[in-house]
Design a protein around this motif. Structure first.
Motif, PDB file in Angstrom:
ATOM      1  N   GLY A 236       0.839  -1.195   0.000  1.00 38.27           N
ATOM      2  CA  GLY A 236       0.000   0.000   0.000  1.00 38.27           C
ATOM      3  C   GLY A 236       0.871   1.242   0.000  1.00 38.27           C
ATOM      4  O   GLY A 236       1.917   1.262  -0.662  1.00 38.27           O
ATOM      5  N   GLU A 237       0.467   2.235   0.783  1.00 38.05           N
ATOM      6  CA  GLU A 237       1.262   3.466   0.878  1.00 38.05           C
ATOM      7  C   GLU A 237       1.174   4.001   2.292  1.00 38.05           C
ATOM      8  O   GLU A 237       0.074   4.169   2.842  1.00 38.05           O
ATOM      9  CB  GLU A 237       0.749   4.511  -0.110  1.00 38.05           C
ATOM     10  N   GLN A 238       2.313   4.263   2.882  1.00 38.85           N
ATOM     11  CA  GLN A 238       2.348   4.778   4.245  1.00 38.85           C
ATOM     12  C   GLN A 238       1.787   6.184   4.276  1.00 38.85           C
ATOM     13  O   GLN A 238       2.114   7.033   3.429  1.00 38.85           O
ATOM     14  CB  GLN A 238       3.789   4.759   4.753  1.00 38.85           C
ATOM     15  N   SER A 239       0.940   6.456   5.282  1.00 38.39           N
ATOM     16  CA  SER A 239       0.360   7.786   5.430  1.00 38.39           C
ATOM     17  C   SER A 239      -0.114   7.983   6.857  1.00 38.39           C
ATOM     18  O   SER A 239      -0.119   7.046   7.661  1.00 38.39           O
ATOM     19  CB  SER A 239      -0.798   7.984   4.444  1.00 38.39           C
ATOM     20  N   HIS A 240      -0.555   9.179   7.169  1.00 39.73           N
ATOM     21  CA  HIS A 240      -0.985   9.523   8.516  1.00 39.73           C
ATOM     22  C   HIS A 240      -2.348   8.888   8.787  1.00 39.73           C
ATOM     23  O   HIS A 240      -3.280   9.038   7.993  1.00 39.73           O
ATOM     24  CB  HIS A 240      -1.068  11.051   8.664  1.00 39.73           C
ATOM     25  N   SER A 241      -2.454   8.184   9.910  1.00 41.02           N
ATOM     26  CA  SER A 241      -3.692   7.469  10.196  1.00 41.02           C
ATOM     27  C   SER A 241      -4.851   8.390  10.562  1.00 41.02           C
ATOM     28  O   SER A 241      -6.010   7.974  10.533  1.00 41.02           O
ATOM     29  CB  SER A 241      -3.462   6.470  11.339  1.00 41.02           C
ATOM     30  N   GLY A 242      -4.533   9.650  10.926  1.00 38.48           N
ATOM     31  CA  GLY A 242      -5.607  10.593  11.244  1.00 38.48           C
ATOM     32  C   GLY A 242      -5.877  11.578  10.134  1.00 38.48           C
ATOM     33  O   GLY A 242      -7.026  11.791   9.724  1.00 38.48           O
ATOM     34  N   LEU A 281       1.154 -12.972  10.249  1.00 37.66           N
ATOM     35  CA  LEU A 281       0.893 -11.685   9.602  1.00 37.66           C
ATOM     36  C   LEU A 281       1.858 -10.653  10.169  1.00 37.66           C
ATOM     37  O   LEU A 281       1.906 -10.448  11.376  1.00 37.66           O
ATOM     38  CB  LEU A 281      -0.566 -11.280   9.851  1.00 37.66           C
ATOM     39  N   ASP A 282       2.644 -10.024   9.300  1.00 37.75           N
ATOM     40  CA  ASP A 282       3.614  -8.998   9.705  1.00 37.75           C
ATOM     41  C   ASP A 282       3.230  -7.672   9.057  1.00 37.75           C
ATOM     42  O   ASP A 282       3.083  -7.588   7.834  1.00 37.75           O
ATOM     43  CB  ASP A 282       5.024  -9.389   9.263  1.00 37.75           C
ATOM     44  N   VAL A 283       3.103  -6.655   9.882  1.00 37.60           N
ATOM     45  CA  VAL A 283       2.643  -5.346   9.422  1.00 37.60           C
ATOM     46  C   VAL A 283       3.784  -4.338   9.523  1.00 37.60           C
ATOM     47  O   VAL A 283       4.488  -4.288  10.540  1.00 37.60           O
ATOM     48  CB  VAL A 283       1.441  -4.866  10.272  1.00 37.60           C
ATOM     49  N   TYR A 284       3.937  -3.530   8.476  1.00 38.09           N
ATOM     50  CA  TYR A 284       4.938  -2.455   8.494  1.00 38.09           C
ATOM     51  C   TYR A 284       4.264  -1.123   8.166  1.00 38.09           C
ATOM     52  O   TYR A 284       3.443  -1.070   7.264  1.00 38.09           O
ATOM     53  CB  TYR A 284       6.053  -2.728   7.470  1.00 38.09           C
ATOM     54  N   PRO A 285       4.600  -0.044   8.914  1.00 39.78           N
ATOM     55  CA  PRO A 285       5.592   0.030  10.007  1.00 39.78           C
ATOM     56  C   PRO A 285       5.044  -0.371  11.370  1.00 39.78           C
ATOM     57  O   PRO A 285       5.754  -0.280  12.357  1.00 39.78           O
ATOM     58  CB  PRO A 285       5.997   1.496   9.995  1.00 39.78           C
ATOM     59  N   ASN A 286       3.796  -0.798  11.442  1.00 40.08           N
ATOM     60  CA  ASN A 286       3.213  -1.265  12.701  1.00 40.08           C
ATOM     61  C   ASN A 286       3.252  -0.182  13.770  1.00 40.08           C
ATOM     62  O   ASN A 286       3.586  -0.427  14.930  1.00 40.08           O
ATOM     63  CB  ASN A 286       3.927  -2.525  13.185  1.00 40.08           C
ATOM     64  N   SER A 287       2.881   1.023  13.365  1.00 39.29           N
ATOM     65  CA  SER A 287       2.844   2.171  14.261  1.00 39.29           C
ATOM     66  C   SER A 287       1.390   2.580  14.500  1.00 39.29           C
ATOM     67  O   SER A 287       0.565   2.500  13.579  1.00 39.29           O
ATOM     68  CB  SER A 287       3.607   3.346  13.646  1.00 39.29           C
ATOM     69  N   VAL A 291      -0.900   4.580   8.621  1.00 38.80           N
ATOM     70  CA  VAL A 291      -1.573   3.614   7.761  1.00 38.80           C
ATOM     71  C   VAL A 291      -0.503   2.672   7.198  1.00 38.80           C
ATOM     72  O   VAL A 291       0.514   3.124   6.667  1.00 38.80           O
ATOM     73  CB  VAL A 291      -2.321   4.327   6.622  1.00 38.80           C
ATOM     74  N   ALA A 292      -0.722   1.381   7.344  1.00 38.73           N
ATOM     75  CA  ALA A 292       0.295   0.398   6.966  1.00 38.73           C
ATOM     76  C   ALA A 292       0.599   0.456   5.475  1.00 38.73           C
ATOM     77  O   ALA A 292      -0.310   0.507   4.641  1.00 38.73           O
ATOM     78  CB  ALA A 292      -0.157  -0.996   7.349  1.00 38.73           C
ATOM     79  N   SER A 293       1.886   0.394   5.167  1.00 40.17           N
ATOM     80  CA  SER A 293       2.301   0.405   3.763  1.00 40.17           C
ATOM     81  C   SER A 293       2.572  -0.995   3.227  1.00 40.17           C
ATOM     82  O   SER A 293       2.553  -1.219   2.017  1.00 40.17           O
ATOM     83  CB  SER A 293       3.574   1.244   3.591  1.00 40.17           C
ATOM     84  N   ARG A 294       2.814  -1.941   4.116  1.00 40.58           N
ATOM     85  CA  ARG A 294       3.125  -3.301   3.654  1.00 40.58           C
ATOM     86  C   ARG A 294       2.715  -4.328   4.705  1.00 40.58           C
ATOM     87  O   ARG A 294       2.945  -4.128   5.896  1.00 40.58           O
ATOM     88  CB  ARG A 294       4.612  -3.455   3.342  1.00 40.58           C
ATOM     89  N   VAL A 295       2.134  -5.398   4.238  1.00 38.57           N
ATOM     90  CA  VAL A 295       1.788  -6.518   5.097  1.00 38.57           C
ATOM     91  C   VAL A 295       2.245  -7.797   4.405  1.00 38.57           C
ATOM     92  O   VAL A 295       2.039  -7.978   3.203  1.00 38.57           O
ATOM     93  CB  VAL A 295       0.274  -6.593   5.383  1.00 38.57           C
ATOM     94  N   ARG A 296       2.866  -8.655   5.168  1.00 36.10           N
ATOM     95  CA  ARG A 296       3.264  -9.967   4.663  1.00 36.10           C
ATOM     96  C   ARG A 296       2.538 -11.023   5.476  1.00 36.10           C
ATOM     97  O   ARG A 296       2.532 -10.962   6.712  1.00 36.10           O
ATOM     98  CB  ARG A 296       4.784 -10.158   4.789  1.00 36.10           C
ATOM     99  N   LEU A 297       1.905 -11.952   4.795  1.00 36.00           N
ATOM    100  CA  LEU A 297       1.167 -12.979   5.513  1.00 36.00           C
ATOM    101  C   LEU A 297       1.353 -14.329   4.839  1.00 36.00           C
ATOM    102  O   LEU A 297       1.736 -14.421   3.669  1.00 36.00           O
ATOM    103  CB  LEU A 297      -0.317 -12.621   5.619  1.00 36.00           C
TER     104      LEU A 297
END
Length: 431
Positions: A236-242, A281-287, A291-297
């Motif tokens: 996906g694309e990392q972005s601000h969750s709010g 399931l691994d989420v990046y950046p997991n903050s 908004v998550a930019s990458r998930v590996r499952l």
């Protein structure tokens, strides 16, 4: 182990004398202390300190009984009993690594049963003066579970040529430690390819409840369910969750979640025939504010019907495109591991049936849903797979349990099977 549970046993008393039974149960209790958890299970993932410690204990046990211990280039542990110089081996065993917070029986029971079976057979051969056709080997396969290093059944895959050694050694865990780096300090990396196999046998807990529900003591495994295992990357694309407005979001975790839900819906379309799961399931950046930019499952499909599995794979491919559009993400699927419904050799099933009948244990044919190292081994040599019941079908869980009487009955049948294999009961095929 325990003999206390609600299931009445239909089996007669096990055929082991009291001394052998007590010795096996005592060794099982000792083995279960390595990596023991607070709730009665174990945690000894491949090449972790607990796994290393129990491997050293097994080496000591094997050597006490006169077996020579060797390791191959992927860390498979072999206890070798050479009775006929130059002859190939009956390879018997399972694995002793575990899932995190797992049960005591999965794999480990099969390794210890192999040890006690071979020791008993060796003693009997010395008493009778009989000369077998094949030598005997206990095996503790490396990284069967695949919890620390992916894929599962790694040691037997390398041994059977299904996975290149170099690829296996290069696999890394979540901390970036490779298989080679994890094994090198342990002394478990040998310089050979392991003993030449003539045939193979493995005994395992069922990890289901068909045997328990039917009052059956010995499962004669005829085939495995087919399986397709995927490594899925959601980009996906990392972005601000709010602050990021909802239409602009390319949320990789949203796409991954859609896939997780679809996997369950897919199984529900084929009840009793298809099992599916996302086990990691691994989420990046997991903050918490990103908004998550990458998930590996890891996605797992297992099926009792190859045609249904093919259809499920087609439905999965179609759903991937829909998820990409709905979540504005990109999904990449890599089929990491797969096998079909390839049966175990019928003559091996017949041999196991004859031994169970001779010993008087209730037995029946059964399929295995779980993967086992013997699935790899049956592709290169005649292989016998046996099950004993699991209480309530609980497995990969600290509450995993098998009755003492069932465990000892399995050891009794395994001993009879291996004795016949040693005498050439399934011919002299070698890898």
């Amino acid at each position: 182990m325990t003999t206390q549970d609600a299931r009445p046993s239909n089996a007669p008393g096990h055929g082991l004398d009291a001394g052998r039974a007590e010795a096996f149960l005592a060794d099982f209790a000792t083995m279960s202390a390595f990596g023991a958890t607070g709730n009665g299970g174990v945690d000894r993932q491949a090449a972790t300190p607990a796994d290393i410690e129990q491997r050293r204990w097994l080496q000591s046990l094997l050597e006490q009984h006169g077996l020579r211990v060797e390791y191959d280039r992927i860390g498979n542990q072999f206890g070798l009993l050479e009775l006929v110089p130059g002859a190939p081996y009956v390879v018997v065993g399972s694995h002793m690594d575990s899932q995190p917070t797992a049960g005591r029986y999965d794999g480990a029971y099969g390794v210890l049963a192999a040890t006690h079976a071979i020791v008993r057979i060796a003693e009997e051969l010395r008493e009778t003066g009989e000369l077998p056709q094949h030598n005997l080997a206990v095996v503790n396969w490396f990284n069967e579970e695949g919890s620390r290093f992916v894929p599962s059944m790694m040691g037997s895959s390398v041994y059977t040529g299904l996975m290149p050694l170099e690829a296996a050694l290069a696999v890394t865990d979540h901390d970036g430690v490779s298989v080679q780096q994890a094994l090198e300090p342990t002394g478990f990396l040998g310089d050979g390819d392991g003993p030449v196999a003539a045939c193979c046998a493995e005994i395992h807990i069922e990890q289901g409840r068909l045997l328990e529900d039917s009052g059956t003591t010995i499962g004669l495994v005829t085939a495995s369910w087919a399986a397709s295992k995927y490594v899925v990357t959601v980009e996906g694309e990392q972005s601000h969750s709010g602050a990021t407005v909802m239409p602009d979001r390319r949320d990789a975790l949203l796409g991954a979640s859609m896939l997780v839900v679809f996997a369950r819906e897919l199984a529900d379309r084929f009840p009793g025939v298809l099992h599916t799961a996302v086990g990691q399931l691994d989420v990046y950046p997991n903050s918490p504010v990103v908004v998550a930019s990458r998930v590996r499952l890891l996605l797992d499909l297992r099926c009792a019907d190859e045609a249904v599995l093919a259809e499920a794979n087609e439905l999965l491919a179609a759903e991937i495109a829909r998820i990409e559009e709905r979540a504005s993400v990109r999904l990449e699927l890599e089929r990491s591991h797969e096998w079909g419904i390839n049966p175990y050799q019928p003559e091996g099933v017949a041999l196991a049936r004859s031994i169970a009948e001779q010993l008087g244990y209730p037995h029946d044919e059964i399929l295995t849903v779980a993967g086992h190292d013997s699935i790899n081994m049956k592709e290169i040599v005649p292989t016998v797979m046996l099950f004993v019941p699991s209480i309530q079908g609980i497995s990969h869980n600290e509450g995993e349990e098998t009755r003492d009487d069932d465990a000892l009955a399995g050891l009794d049948v395994l001993t009879g099977v291996v004795r016949q294999l040693a005498m050439g009961g399934l011919g002299a095929s070698t890898r």
